[in-house]
Design an enzyme around this catalytic site. Structure first.
Site, PDB file in Angstrom:
ATOM      1  N   TYR A 150       0.860  -1.200   0.000  1.00  0.00           N
ATOM      2  CA  TYR A 150       0.000   0.000   0.000  1.00  0.00           C
ATOM      3  C   TYR A 150       0.893   1.246   0.000  1.00  0.00           C
ATOM      4  CZ  TYR A 150      -3.404   3.524   1.426  1.00  0.00           C
ATOM      5  OH  TYR A 150      -4.183   4.654   1.479  1.00  0.00           O
ATOM      6  N   LYS A 154       1.394   4.265  -2.992  1.00  0.00           N
ATOM      7  CA  LYS A 154       1.175   5.696  -2.759  1.00  0.00           C
ATOM      8  C   LYS A 154       2.453   6.490  -3.036  1.00  0.00           C
ATOM      9  CE  LYS A 154      -3.176   5.503  -1.713  1.00  0.00           C
ATOM     10  NZ  LYS A 154      -4.179   6.096  -2.625  1.00  0.00           N
TER      11      LYS A 154
HETATM   12  N1  LIG Z   1      -9.168   6.593   4.904  1.00  0.00           N
HETATM   13  C1  LIG Z   1      -7.906   6.986   5.137  1.00  0.00           C
HETATM   14  O1  LIG Z   1      -7.436   7.049   6.289  1.00  0.00           O
HETATM   15  C2  LIG Z   1      -7.030   7.400   3.979  1.00  0.00           C
HETATM   16  C3  LIG Z   1      -5.799   8.030   4.282  1.00  0.00           C
HETATM   17  C4  LIG Z   1      -4.961   8.402   3.233  1.00  0.00           C
HETATM   18  C5  LIG Z   1      -5.350   8.166   1.927  1.00  0.00           C
HETATM   19  N2  LIG Z   1      -6.551   7.546   1.661  1.00  0.00           N
HETATM   20  C6  LIG Z   1      -6.897   7.312   0.259  1.00  0.00           C
HETATM   21  O2  LIG Z   1      -8.111   7.954  -0.014  1.00  0.00           O
HETATM   22  C7  LIG Z   1      -8.789   7.275  -1.084  1.00  0.00           C
HETATM   23  C8  LIG Z   1     -10.225   7.008  -0.678  1.00  0.00           C
HETATM   24  O3  LIG Z   1     -10.204   6.104   0.409  1.00  0.00           O
HETATM   25  P1  LIG Z   1     -11.375   6.002   1.488  1.00  0.00           P
HETATM   26  O4  LIG Z   1     -10.744   6.000   2.806  1.00  0.00           O
HETATM   27  O5  LIG Z   1     -12.459   6.957   1.170  1.00  0.00           O
HETATM   28  O6  LIG Z   1     -11.820   4.489   1.214  1.00  0.00           O
HETATM   29  P2  LIG Z   1     -13.200   3.816   0.790  1.00  0.00           P
HETATM   30  O7  LIG Z   1     -14.340   4.388   1.536  1.00  0.00           O
HETATM   31  O8  LIG Z   1     -12.942   2.351   0.884  1.00  0.00           O
HETATM   32  O9  LIG Z   1     -13.370   4.247  -0.746  1.00  0.00           O
HETATM   33  C9  LIG Z   1     -12.644   3.673  -1.790  1.00  0.00           C
HETATM   34  C10 LIG Z   1     -13.363   3.996  -3.080  1.00  0.00           C
HETATM   35  O10 LIG Z   1     -12.582   3.437  -4.159  1.00  0.00           O
HETATM   36  C11 LIG Z   1     -13.491   2.752  -5.017  1.00  0.00           C
HETATM   37  N3  LIG Z   1     -12.822   1.651  -5.719  1.00  0.00           N
HETATM   38  C12 LIG Z   1     -12.053   0.665  -5.187  1.00  0.00           C
HETATM   39  N4  LIG Z   1     -11.703  -0.196  -6.152  1.00  0.00           N
HETATM   40  C13 LIG Z   1     -12.256   0.260  -7.309  1.00  0.00           C
HETATM   41  C14 LIG Z   1     -12.290  -0.224  -8.652  1.00  0.00           C
HETATM   42  N5  LIG Z   1     -11.647  -1.355  -9.004  1.00  0.00           N
HETATM   43  N6  LIG Z   1     -12.974   0.474  -9.597  1.00  0.00           N
HETATM   44  C15 LIG Z   1     -13.632   1.619  -9.237  1.00  0.00           C
HETATM   45  N7  LIG Z   1     -13.642   2.124  -7.982  1.00  0.00           N
HETATM   46  C16 LIG Z   1     -12.974   1.440  -7.035  1.00  0.00           C
HETATM   47  C17 LIG Z   1     -14.573   2.219  -4.093  1.00  0.00           C
HETATM   48  O11 LIG Z   1     -15.771   1.979  -4.828  1.00  0.00           O
HETATM   49  P3  LIG Z   1     -16.359   0.535  -5.211  1.00  0.00           P
HETATM   50  O12 LIG Z   1     -15.871  -0.451  -4.194  1.00  0.00           O
HETATM   51  O13 LIG Z   1     -17.843   0.750  -5.183  1.00  0.00           O
HETATM   52  O14 LIG Z   1     -15.857   0.272  -6.582  1.00  0.00           O
HETATM   53  C18 LIG Z   1     -14.756   3.410  -3.147  1.00  0.00           C
HETATM   54  O15 LIG Z   1     -15.637   4.347  -3.737  1.00  0.00           O
HETATM   55  C19 LIG Z   1      -7.958   6.017  -1.352  1.00  0.00           C
HETATM   56  O16 LIG Z   1      -7.116   6.217  -2.463  1.00  0.00           O
HETATM   57  C20 LIG Z   1      -7.129   5.856  -0.085  1.00  0.00           C
HETATM   58  O17 LIG Z   1      -5.929   5.152  -0.327  1.00  0.00           O
HETATM   59  C21 LIG Z   1      -7.387   7.174   2.658  1.00  0.00           C
END
Ligand SMILES: NC(=O)c1ccc[n+]([C@@H]2O[C@H](COP(=O)([O-])OP(=O)(O)OC[C@H]3O[C@@H](n4cnc5c(N)ncnc54)[C@H](OP(=O)(O)O)[C@@H]3O)[C@@H](O)[C@H]2O)c1
Length: 244
Positions: A150, A154
């Site tokens: 992961y 990133k």
């Molecule tokens: N949460 C944290 O603490 C955090 C911190 C730093 C960075 N981030 C980054 O922020 C971003 C959003 O994360 P989040 O925390 O909001 O997670 P999340 O709620 O799990 O959202 C992830 C999104 O990505 C979509 N996705 C995953 N695989 C996909 C695919 N094959 N095709 C199309 N869409 C896909 C999912 O939609 P479907 O499953 O419906 O396709 C969902 O809408 C990510 O890149 C994550 O690495 C998160």
């Protein structure tokens, strides 16, 4: 400060992506919300029937990204903001090296980001305008024990975005790298002891402030800029003893 008219959010069904869509729709921006789970996208569209265009798409599916992008932009009536937020973070046990899920992470978080943002870059280059936002992570700043691949996806995404920014600046295209710290979303559900965690709504609001300003690299919230500077300065010999 840019006021956007039309946007595309990749990874829009839950978490940060869904809140980005809500925030944009509330401020009158027409948004294409992309993800695989149709029911969740339909719920978002029902909240904002005049503003949200649900697009069911697996970002990893091999397709003609330029053609698909062009079709979506035509349905929106143009596009001036493109956000790649799709991401997965499978849990990895301390002694595990799970190649199958690691390769899935590379595909969603990096390979597919390149597939879609290369198409976006070509479009922005020819239009000589546009703002591209990539949701990277503080996790890419250092190789912690917790999630080697992961973090690597990133780190790779961060460097790719920097190169896009350096290429496209002369065309008047802005590329914004966002590095969130912990955010409360389905991705982090069940994880304990996450420091300084913020809501997805707050993260989306901060991210869009940076998108409007065209910030090159933004930690979200800003305190992570200081914390990561400290963490990056920890010598290897000490860092490898830390259980983080
Ligand atoms: N949460 C944290 O603490 C955090 C911190 C730093 C960075 N981030 C980054 O922020 C971003 C959003 O994360 P989040 O925390 O909001 O997670 P999340 O709620 O799990 O959202 C992830 C999104 O990505 C979509 N996705 C995953 N695989 C996909 C695919 N094959 N095709 C199309 N869409 C896909 C999912 O939609 P479907 O499953 O419906 O396709 C969902 O809408 C990510 O890149 C994550 O690495 C998160």
């Amino acid at each position: 400060m840019s006021a956007f008219r039309n946007a595309i959010v990749f990874g829009a069904s839950t978490g940060i992506g869904a809140e980005l869509v809500r925030n944009l729709a509330k401020s009158g921006v027409k948004v294409a919300a992309i993800a695989r789970r149709k029911a969740l996208l339909d719920q978002l569209a029902a909240e904002f029937p005049d503003s949200v265009l649900p697009v069911v798409l697996d970002v990893t599916a091999s397709s003609d990204a330029s053609q698909v992008l062009s079709d979506i932009c035509e349905r929106l009536g143009g596009c001036d903001l493109y956000i790649y937020c799709a991401g997965i973070m499978p849990r990895v046990g301390k002694d595990e090296y799970p190649t199958t899920s690691d390769l899935e992470s590379i595909d969603v978080n990096f390979t597919s980001a390149v597939r879609w943002l290369n198409a976006v870059a070509l479009r922005c280059q020819s239009l000589k305008s546009g703002t591209i936002v990539g949701i990277s992570s503080v996790a890419g700043d250092r190789g912690r024990r917790g999630g080697p691949v992961y973090a690597a996806t990133k780190a790779g995404f961060t460097v790719y975005l920097e190169a896009l920014r350096n290429r496209l600046a002369v065309q008047g295209v802005r590329v914004v790298t966002i590095k969130p710290g912990p955010v409360s979303t389905p991705m982090t559900e069940g994880l304990s002891k996450l420091p300084l965690i913020i809501t997805a709504e707050k993260a989306a609001s901060l991210i869009l402030d940076h998108a409007r300003k065209g910030t090159a690299v933004a930690y979200v919230p800003g305190i992570w800029k200081v914390l990561m500077a400290v963490i990056r300065s920890v010598p290897q010999a000490i860092f490898q003893r830390l259980d983080i």
